[in-house]
Design an enzyme around this catalytic site. Sequence first.
Site, short mmCIF file in Angstrom:
data_model
loop_
_atom_site.label_atom_id
_atom_site.label_comp_id
_atom_site.label_asym_id
_atom_site.label_seq_id
_atom_site.Cartn_x
_atom_site.Cartn_y
_atom_site.Cartn_z
N GLU A 253 0.87 -1.18 0.00
CA GLU A 253 0.00 0.00 0.00
C GLU A 253 0.90 1.22 0.00
O GLU A 253 1.68 1.43 0.93
CB GLU A 253 -0.95 0.05 1.19
N CYS A 287 -1.89 8.25 3.99
CA CYS A 287 -2.02 7.92 2.56
C CYS A 287 -3.45 8.09 2.07
O CYS A 287 -3.67 8.37 0.89
CB CYS A 287 -1.57 6.47 2.32
#
Length: 516
Positions: A253, A287
Site C-alpha cells: 500500500e 495515505c
Amino acid sequence: MTSAALPADLVKPLLERATAGGAPSVEVFAPATGAKIADLPQSSTDDIERAFSTARTAQAQWAARPVRERVAVLRKLHDIVLGEQETILDIVQTETGKARAHAFDEVGDVAVNARYYASVASKLLSTRRPRGVLPVLTRVDVRQRPKGVVAVISPWNYPLALAVSDALPALVAGNAVVARPDNQTALTALWAIDAAERAGLPRGLWQAVLGRGRDIGGEVIARADYVDYTGSSATGRTIAQQAGERLIGYSLELGGKNPLLVLADADVPRAAKIAIRACFASAGQLCESMERIYVHDSVYDRFVAEFTAHTKNIELGGALDYSAGMGSLTFQRQLDTVRQHVDDAVAKGATVLAGGKHRPDLGPYFYEPTVLADVTAEMTVYREETFGPVVSVYRVASDDAAVAAANDTAYGLNASVWTKDAARGRAVAARINAGSVNVNEGFIAAWGSSDAPSGGLGISGTGRRHGPEGLLKYLDTQTIAQQRVLPIAPLPGMSEELWAKTMTLYFGVMKTLRQK
C-alpha cells in the site's frame, strides 16, 4: 500534559523485546517537543538471522495449534488494546506528534480488525471440498497452508494500525511475523508485541528487528516468505523487485493524491465540516487523506468559505490529551516538503486561503493546516503527494469534469464524493480510479469496514488489506485429489478413440446439466 519523553520504566522493557543490539543505537526524539525518547538499539545481520530462525521454529508449532486457540489470542488482544488505550495513546502521540483523537483512530482500527479476523478465521481457514473432475469418483480437498514467516514493514505515520492490523491476519492464519517498524515509532510496535504475548501469543512468533530500511530492509526481504509493506511508491517498487527475484508474494500500500468531489447537490455545511478530518487527520500524514477538492461551480463559494473557516479554527498542540484538533508533523523532511510545496505554489500564483505558515512557537515541526486556491498544473503541489496538512481547492462545471480531474493522476488509493443523492454518489464513485471511494465520508467509512478490502490502483500499490483478502494473501492453497474406483483413463479393452468419444458425450451432458 505536554508530549515529552516517555517514562523509563515503560521504555526499557519494551526495548528488550526487540531482536536488536548488534549494531550501534540511534537517538529518537519526540516531534512535538524535541525531547529525547530513547536510544534505540539497531539490528545487525546476525540479529535478523536469529529473529527468522526463532520465528520459523515458533511458526511450525503455532500452525499445528487449532484455529480456535489462535482466535482466542486475537479476542484477548482486542480487550487489552481497548483497556490499556491510555498507555498506547501516549506512546503513539509521543512518537508521531499527532493529536490524540487521531491516535485513537489507530486504537479503534486494531480493535475492529482483531474482532473481525477472530470471527472469520475459522471459515476462511477451513478445508474446501470442490467438485472433482468425475463427480463421486473424484474427491478434491483444497487446504489452506500458511506462507511461513511474513515480513511486515510498517511506516511511522500510523504505527499501531499499520504494524498490528496487518500482522493479526498473518498470525491467525498460522504464520510467524518478523516486523520492521520505522525507528521513529518502534516503541508502538514493541508495545503491541508485548500486548499480544500477554494475550497468549507464543514468544518468538512475532518479533521486531530495528533499523533503517536502507540498512536492513534487504536482509529482511531476503529471509521472508511473504512481504507486506506500507510506504512510499518509490520504495514499493524496490521491494517488488527484491521480492520478485525470490518469487515470493508481496502486498504494497503506497502513496496517494486523493480527490474529494463536492457535487452540486451536496450538503455543503456537512461536507465542509467532515472534509476537515478527511484532509488534516494526523496533520495530513495519511495515505488515505484528501489533497485535492473539486467543487461544483454552483456551491464553490459557499463550500470554500465554510471549509476555510473550519480550517482556521483548528487548534494546534502536542498535549497528551484531546485538546488539540491537529498535532505536529513528524520529521524535518516532512516539514521541508510542505514548505516547498506551499512556497512553490505561492510563487507561481496560488492563493493561500488559510494557514501557510510554519509554527516553531508550538514545536519544531508544527505547520498550520493550509488551503490553497488558484493552483495550476506547473505547481509541484498540483500533482505530487505532499503528505502534510495542505489541500488545494478547484472549481469544476460538472460531474464529468470532476471525475476527469480526479482521475488525472498516476495514484489511485482513495476518494470521496459528496451528494444528497446516494445513487448518484455511488454512480460517480464507480467512475473514479481508486481502490476505495467514500460517499459522504472522507476515508473512515471504507477503511473502517473491516469486511471490505482496502488497497490501491496505479502507483498506489497492489494487493489488499482488510476483508477476506487481507487474510487469504498470507496463505497458499494445496489441492489434494483422490481418484476412486475408476481411473481417468480408458477402461481395459477400450481404445483411445472410444475414450475420447465417451468423454465428449460426458462433457456435453455435464454442460446440459449445468455442472461445473
